[in-house]
Design a protein around this motif. Sequence first.
Motif, short mmCIF file in Angstrom:
data_model
loop_
_atom_site.label_atom_id
_atom_site.label_comp_id
_atom_site.label_asym_id
_atom_site.label_seq_id
_atom_site.Cartn_x
_atom_site.Cartn_y
_atom_site.Cartn_z
N ALA A 1 0.82 -1.21 0.00
CA ALA A 1 0.00 0.00 0.00
C ALA A 1 0.86 1.26 0.00
O ALA A 1 0.59 2.22 -0.74
CB ALA A 1 -0.94 -0.01 1.21
N VAL A 2 1.90 1.26 0.81
CA VAL A 2 2.80 2.41 0.87
C VAL A 2 3.50 2.62 -0.47
O VAL A 2 3.60 3.75 -0.97
CB VAL A 2 3.84 2.21 2.00
N ASP A 3 3.95 1.55 -1.09
CA ASP A 3 4.65 1.67 -2.37
C ASP A 3 3.72 2.21 -3.46
O ASP A 3 4.14 3.02 -4.30
CB ASP A 3 5.23 0.32 -2.78
N VAL A 4 2.46 1.75 -3.48
CA VAL A 4 1.51 2.29 -4.45
C VAL A 4 1.30 3.78 -4.21
O VAL A 4 1.27 4.59 -5.16
CB VAL A 4 0.15 1.54 -4.37
N ALA A 5 1.16 4.18 -2.95
CA ALA A 5 0.96 5.60 -2.63
C ALA A 5 2.14 6.44 -3.09
O ALA A 5 1.97 7.53 -3.66
CB ALA A 5 0.73 5.76 -1.13
N LEU A 6 3.34 5.94 -2.85
CA LEU A 6 4.54 6.69 -3.24
C LEU A 6 4.65 6.82 -4.76
O LEU A 6 4.92 7.90 -5.29
CB LEU A 6 5.79 6.00 -2.69
N LYS A 7 4.42 5.72 -5.46
CA LYS A 7 4.59 5.73 -6.91
C LYS A 7 3.46 6.45 -7.64
O LYS A 7 3.64 6.88 -8.78
CB LYS A 7 4.72 4.29 -7.42
N SER A 8 2.30 6.60 -6.99
CA SER A 8 1.16 7.24 -7.63
C SER A 8 1.01 8.71 -7.24
O SER A 8 0.06 9.37 -7.67
CB SER A 8 -0.13 6.50 -7.27
N ASN A 9 1.93 9.20 -6.43
CA ASN A 9 1.87 10.59 -5.98
C ASN A 9 0.57 10.88 -5.22
O ASN A 9 -0.04 11.94 -5.34
CB ASN A 9 2.00 11.56 -7.17
#
Length: 275
Positions: A224-232
Amino acid sequence: MNKTKIRFWGCRGSFPTSDKNQMKYGGDTSCIEVMTPDNNLIILDMGTGLKRLGHKIINDTSYPKEINVFLSHYHLDHLHGFLMFAPIFDANYKVNIYSRRSKNKGLKDVFDTLLQPEIWPITLNDLPADINFIDLDDNDIVINDNIRVLNSLHAHPNGAYSIKLQIFNHSIMYATDCEHPKHGLNQNVINFANNSDILIHDAQYTPEDLKKYVGWGHSSWENAVDVALKSNTKKLILFHHSPDYSDLELDDIEKKAKLHFPNLISAKQDLTIEL
């Protein structure tokens, strides 16, 4: 009302729980209320939290009489609140339920199956509300000029869908029951979440426990954190908590996740956020 209000009525995954050491985050399964600035009510999923929301709706005259429900998929923990949803027993309400078709059945067929007499003593024909079952496709659903709902397939046993709400000038992305590839992330989920004001993402397991449940259709807080980071994404909400995790374990997950994405919280039952 001049803000979008998001309220979590249930945020557990897979099965409701009533253990005393899990009440900080709550025991009801997936159900989120979104009230728009122009008083349109959108509900995301119909888990057990829907029962309490239904009682709130019929006892609070500020709620509209038309309700739009979007289902991420048909697994029981996202459906069984429908059986006790108070507005469906009231002829004054119109309830529009949207979801993608399953492989073999449309939305209404799924609910007809759920309400078989061996399973539940009430059929759809017994319900006085105006209930409409609408099968989604790739096209957006336009509620009005200021509210648009999009959906996108992601990996989960028998299929599930991310849902994106575009409300006035804000976007809310809901990606529950989502499994990413073993090595990496689902790029479609990242693209769909791009520049979201709020991302509500499946975080059922710790990264360590996720290894035991490959193929079950869920994510870790790290995913979830990685998706948030990569999706701005601006704000991340961890959701669909394991029914086996205690409040202390979820506290620890939130603490670890915040080290990587500070603007983050774990969803709690009855938590309300305004945009």
